[in-house]
Design an enzyme around this catalytic site. Structure first.
Site, PDB file in Angstrom:
ATOM      1  N   HIS A  42       0.838  -1.211   0.000  1.00 47.12           N
ATOM      2  CA  HIS A  42       0.000   0.000   0.000  1.00 47.12           C
ATOM      3  C   HIS A  42       0.869   1.256   0.000  1.00 47.12           C
ATOM      4  O   HIS A  42       0.552   2.237  -0.656  1.00 47.12           O
ATOM      5  CB  HIS A  42      -0.944   0.006   1.211  1.00 47.12           C
ATOM      6  N   LYS A  72      -9.733  -7.855   8.209  1.00 45.85           N
ATOM      7  CA  LYS A  72     -10.369  -8.128   9.485  1.00 45.85           C
ATOM      8  C   LYS A  72     -10.255  -6.901  10.364  1.00 45.85           C
ATOM      9  O   LYS A  72      -9.301  -6.132  10.248  1.00 45.85           O
ATOM     10  CB  LYS A  72      -9.736  -9.343  10.170  1.00 45.85           C
TER      11      LYS A  72
END
Ligand code: SF4
Lengths: 280, 174
Positions: free
Chosen positions: B38, B103
């Site tokens: 990222h 999550k």
């Protein structure tokens, strides 16, 4: 009598223990998950727990790690004072970790410098805690620790006046903050007393204790039981999707502390609470 | 709790149909990317460079798998904590990212962007990496190979079980 121990023996043991820890959980944790999958009343929760049971089976039968985060290798060693090693202990431990993570197809998750962040590509160095004890044995516990849950751990420097209530609130606070991020159902390791770093080490050590057994100190055993019940009433549930199963176990370790302090560390671990112990 | 079987890429009608708490089985292409990837993708965007895959319409799985044994497609392959990607996510959503699998909690900025850009955030079961690996039938590193487990992979998933955490209507499970 001095006992000579070869460092290669230690390396080999640690290599095997890293692999074993990542492929199968200890019986106490496994049994708790299986039991919870049976008794859980939440619909999604029950489904998730069923998946965790299936996951453990696949991991064991097909040698696929239970979780992809195969952790940073935390190693506790109790070395008998009458043991003499033929080389560097730190090197032997790291050699074992290196081989275990390579030969076991485990993930390499360690970066060399915390800011520059280049992967060491062999999961070393380990985090090594050594204590000297009487005798000529070596007790090794390898506890690979995932960081999804590690990141949610906390140290609280409470005041003596905060007492038992303060400790309980700290544990509740840490678990609530961890919530869905720590892959619930969690296992909770708590260290009370000592000083700033000692309580954190105690908390980590607490995670390596059998979760089906209570503390030998009656007042601590009572807090463990109370917290187990209380935390399971938070409704966080498996995966954070609600349910009765938020924690599998609460283990507390204590140590004497200073007249002015009440340090509490809460080391959050997920259901993948891995640890293997061997005595050489 | 409703149950859906959805093919990827996600269609607008599918995104609108699912709600927080629904159980979904995903089949199709997803890309793995976590912290380091990222960061690199964001730096690439800042420099005006192209991303390693077409982000428009895509689904990212926040995943750093364990190595595959010989004969396996992938090693253990469960989700990592999504909140570490929050800083980078709104910009990717604005570029057309439609789904994320991870999550845990997201920031308000990410939740707002999910609504604004009509996307969806799913959770896979954390700590079920062995089970989830069985749903990945193809995996190929397509960028940032030097990052090891953090490289970007193009993966084909089949009936990957996930739960909707944040839907495009502004609802979240937590
Ligand atoms: S918190 Fe535990 S179960 Fe979750 S990803 Fe990390 S190691 Fe795996």
């Amino acid at each position: 009598m001095i006992r000579e121990v070869s460092c290669s023996l230690i390396s080999k043991a640690i290599e095997e223990m890293c692999i074993e820890a990542n492929l199968s959980l200890t019986d106490d944790v496994r049994e708790k998950i299986v039991l919870a999958a049976d008794t859980e009343t939440g619909v999604i929760a029950k489904k998730i727990l069923g998946q965790l049971v299936e996951n453990m089976e696949i991991a064991k039968n097909e040698a696929i790690p239970i979780c992809q985060d195969t952790g940073m290798a935390v190693v506790f060693m109790e070395i008998g004072q009458d043991v003499h090693l033929d080389g560097s202990l730190t090197d032997a431990v790291n050699e074992g970790v290196r081989n275990g993570y390579e030969h076991g197809y485990l993930r390499k998750s360690v970066v060399e410098d915390p800011l520059i962040r280049v992967n060491t590509k062999d999961n070393t160095p380990a985090i090594l805690h050594v204590s000297l004890v009487p005798g000529d044995k070596i007790k090794i516990t390898v506890a690979p620790k995932g960081f999804g849950s590690e990141n949610m751990s906390r140290v609280y420097m409470l005041k003596p006046a905060d007492g038992e209530e303060g400790v309980k609130n700290a544990i509740l606070d840490a678990v609530k903050q961890a919530g869905p991020n720590a892959c619930p159902p969690m296992t909770v390791g708590v260290g009370i007393g000592g000083d700033f770093e000692m309580c954190a080490i105690l908390a980590k050590k607490a995670l390596t204790r059998d979760i089906s057994k209570r503390s030998e100190k009656p007042h601590i055993a009572r807090i463990e039981e109370e917290m187990l019940e209380k935390l399971n009433k938070t409704g966080i549930g498996p995966g954070g999707f609600g349910g009765d199963t938020t924690v599998l176990g609460v283990n507390i370790e204590t140590y004497p502390t200073h007249i002015a302090g009440l340090p509490v560390a809460v080391n959050i671990c997920c259901h993948v609470n891995r640890h293997v112990t061997r005595v050489l | 709790m409703a149950e859906f079987h959805i093919g990827l890429p996600l269609k607008e009608s599918d995104i609108e149909a699912v709600h927080a708490g629904d159980y979904v089985y995903l089949t199709g292409t997803v890309y793995s990317a976590r912290d380091a990837a990222h960061k690199r993708m964001t730096e690439a965007l800042e420099k005006g460079e192209k991303l390693p895959f077409d982000i428009n319409g895509s689904v990212i799985y926040y995943l750093g798998p364990s190595p595959a044994r010989p004969g396996q497609v992938i090693g253990s392959a469960g989700p990592t904590t999504s909140s570490r990607m929050d800083k980078y996510t709104p910009a990717l959503l604005d570029l057309g990212l439609k789904g994320m699998i991870g999550k845990g909690r997201r920031s308000e900025e990410v939740k707002d962007a999910i609504k604004r850009d009509k996307a969806v955030y799913f959770a896979a079961v954390g700590g079920a990496g062995a089970l989830l690996s069985k749903c990945i039938i193809k995996s190929e590193v397509i960028a940032y190979e030097d990052l090891g487990t953090e490289a970007v992979r193009k993966m084909e998933v089949k009936e990957l079980p996930v739960i909707v955490v944040t839907d495009c209507h502004g609802n979240s499970v937590y």
